[in-house]
Enzyme design. Structure first.
Site, PDB file in Angstrom:
ATOM      1  N   LEU A  12       3.359  54.587   1.188  1.00 36.69           N
ATOM      2  CA  LEU A  12       1.914  54.809   1.146  1.00 36.69           C
ATOM      3  C   LEU A  12       1.198  54.213   2.350  1.00 36.69           C
ATOM      4  CD1 LEU A  12      -0.581  55.890  -0.219  1.00 36.69           C
ATOM      5  CD2 LEU A  12      -0.650  53.821  -1.634  1.00 36.69           C
ATOM      6  N   ALA A  78       3.525  45.519  -2.097  1.00 35.98           N
ATOM      7  CA  ALA A  78       3.852  45.064  -3.457  1.00 35.98           C
ATOM      8  C   ALA A  78       5.362  44.957  -3.596  1.00 35.98           C
ATOM      9  CB  ALA A  78       3.313  46.038  -4.498  1.00 35.98           C
ATOM     10  N   TRP A  79       5.789  44.182  -4.579  1.00 37.49           N
ATOM     11  CA  TRP A  79       7.178  44.238  -5.021  1.00 37.49           C
ATOM     12  C   TRP A  79       7.271  45.413  -5.983  1.00 37.49           C
ATOM     13  CZ3 TRP A  79      11.488  40.692  -4.517  1.00 37.49           C
ATOM     14  CH2 TRP A  79      12.609  41.069  -5.275  1.00 37.49           C
ATOM     15  N   THR A  80       8.068  46.432  -5.645  1.00 37.59           N
ATOM     16  CA  THR A  80       8.131  47.650  -6.457  1.00 37.59           C
ATOM     17  C   THR A  80       9.524  47.926  -7.020  1.00 37.59           C
ATOM     18  OG1 THR A  80       8.487  48.975  -4.461  1.00 37.59           O
ATOM     19  CG2 THR A  80       6.205  48.738  -5.238  1.00 37.59           C
ATOM     20  N   THR A 121      -0.728  50.548 -11.084  1.00 35.59           N
ATOM     21  CA  THR A 121       0.266  51.403 -11.723  1.00 35.59           C
ATOM     22  C   THR A 121      -0.032  51.623 -13.200  1.00 35.59           C
ATOM     23  OG1 THR A 121       2.617  51.434 -12.393  1.00 35.59           O
ATOM     24  CG2 THR A 121       1.628  49.289 -12.034  1.00 35.59           C
ATOM     25  N   ASP A 122       0.451  52.725 -13.739  1.00 31.10           N
ATOM     26  CA  ASP A 122       0.344  52.960 -15.177  1.00 31.10           C
ATOM     27  C   ASP A 122       1.165  51.944 -15.968  1.00 31.10           C
ATOM     28  OD1 ASP A 122       3.090  54.585 -16.217  1.00 31.10           O
ATOM     29  OD2 ASP A 122       2.703  54.685 -14.079  1.00 31.10           O
ATOM     30  N   TYR A 146       7.409  43.836 -13.600  1.00 31.68           N
ATOM     31  CA  TYR A 146       6.644  44.556 -12.582  1.00 31.68           C
ATOM     32  C   TYR A 146       5.245  44.896 -13.106  1.00 31.68           C
ATOM     33  CZ  TYR A 146       4.989  48.545  -9.863  1.00 31.68           C
ATOM     34  OH  TYR A 146       4.216  49.407  -9.131  1.00 31.68           O
ATOM     35  N   LYS A 150       1.695  43.317 -11.726  1.00 29.70           N
ATOM     36  CA  LYS A 150       0.675  44.215 -11.158  1.00 29.70           C
ATOM     37  C   LYS A 150      -0.634  44.078 -11.931  1.00 29.70           C
ATOM     38  CE  LYS A 150       0.839  46.832  -8.257  1.00 29.70           C
ATOM     39  NZ  LYS A 150       0.439  46.639  -6.842  1.00 29.70           N
ATOM     40  N   TRP A 171       4.842  57.579 -10.023  1.00 29.56           N
ATOM     41  CA  TRP A 171       5.880  58.499  -9.540  1.00 29.56           C
ATOM     42  C   TRP A 171       5.667  58.877  -8.068  1.00 29.56           C
ATOM     43  CZ3 TRP A 171       6.908  62.723 -13.828  1.00 29.56           C
ATOM     44  CH2 TRP A 171       7.055  62.089 -15.073  1.00 29.56           C
TER      45      TRP A 171
END
Length: 317
Positions: A12, A78-80, A121-122, A146, A150, A171
């Site tokens: 992103l 971010a840590w993803t 995030t959702d 996670y 967040k 996603w």
């Protein structure tokens, strides 16, 4: 405007920097590496001003952002790695990045009076039910580390600032870095059959499209919580193309990009339980209600099916 963008070595951040520079804004990118380390695609981000920055280092964050004095910060870093975040020896680091690092950035933004756009995030929700999550819903029940960290990042932003955007996505796929489409196309080239979960429901987000929206937002003062993914395909569009209308599963997503790519690999639908490879609990309901975007005057993202077609042409997989 002058922007500071974190996470430009990721999917992103790469597209956000390119979008804002394309519009004539000034931008400084940052990430953990000492120099830009994203895809060497010759786009504007590869030669844009860059600062190596560990966002968990509070004093360095304060110094760097204060010296740059941006009008807005777009915080993509971010840590993803969702499953790795569950490891006992990683939890502290995940929290330091997603919660502490975000708090560090929010506090500097408050001190210098600039806007902050935070990507979330959702996963801050419990992912139950079948109703789309509203952006202003406060019924937070994250299922994993996670999602919890967040959420802590969201709260750090909303409790520190007045001039903020919190944008939840899901996603994600883009040109710069790993994603589900790349992984599954590579698998489809070497396997006769792949197994994909069909009980997690949502819609994907193409970073190229999302970047345009995020810059649109920062050019306004329409602050608050938003949800942003690519749009669902209408019944009419689905009938014409053969893909599924409305919210989709990962299985539906894979079937469509295999079709567009020309792969004949068999895709077998399985439940999350049958798939059984994840350490972290995953939400089954990732439906995000995006109506607030149009209510606020922002152009919604194109359909995910359209986004897949454009991505496959650009990615050259």
């Amino acid at each position: 405007m002058k922007f500071f963008v974190t996470g430009v070595n990721g999917q992103l951040g790469h597209d956000v920097m390119n979008e804002l520079l394309k519009r004539g804004h000034e931008g400084v990118g940052s990430d953990l590496a000492a120099a830009y380390a994203g895809v060497a695609d010759g786009s504007a981000v590869t030669t844009a001003p860059y600062v190596g920055l560990d966002i968990t280092d509070k004093e360095t964050v304060r110094k760097v952002i204060t010296e740059i004095r941006p009008d807005a910060v777009i915080h993509c870093a971010a840590w993803t790695a969702v499953d790795m975040a569950e490891d006992d020896d990683k939890v502290g680091l995940v929290r330091a990045v997603n919660a502490g690092g975000t708090r560090n950035i929010a506090e500097v933004c408050k001190a210098i009076g600039c806007k902050l756009l935070y990507l979330s995030t959702d996963y801050v929700f419990d992912g139950q039910g079948t109703e789309p999550w509203k952006p202003d819903c406060k019924d937070y029940k994250p299922l994993n580390v996670y999602g919890q960290t967040k959420l802590e990042g969201e709260l750090a932003v909303s409790r520190t600032l007045e001039k903020y955007f919190i944008v939840r996505i899901a996603w994600v796929f883009g040109l710069n870095g790993k994603n589900f489409i790349k992984t599954m196309i590579n698998a489809g080239k070497t396997h006769e059959e792949v197994r994909v979960v069909n009980d997690q429901i949502g819609t994907p987000t193409y970073t190229y499209d999302l970047a345009r929206l995020l810059v649109d937002m920062c050019e306004t003062e329409k602050y608050g919580y938003y949800h942003a993914t690519n749009a669902e395909v209408s019944e009419q569009e689905a009938a014409a193309s053969g893909c599924k209308a409305g919210y989709i599963s990962w299985y539906d997503f894979c079937c469509e990009f295999y079709r567009q790519y020309g792969l004949n690999t068999k895709v077998t639908p399985v439940t999350t339980e049958e798939y059984g490879l994840s350490k972290a609990a995953r939400p089954v309901n990732s439906r995000l209600d995006k109506s607030k975007l149009t209510e606020a005057g922002f152009a919604p993202l194109p359909t995910w099916q359209d986004a897949v077609g454009r991505y496959l042409k650009e990615a050259e997989l």
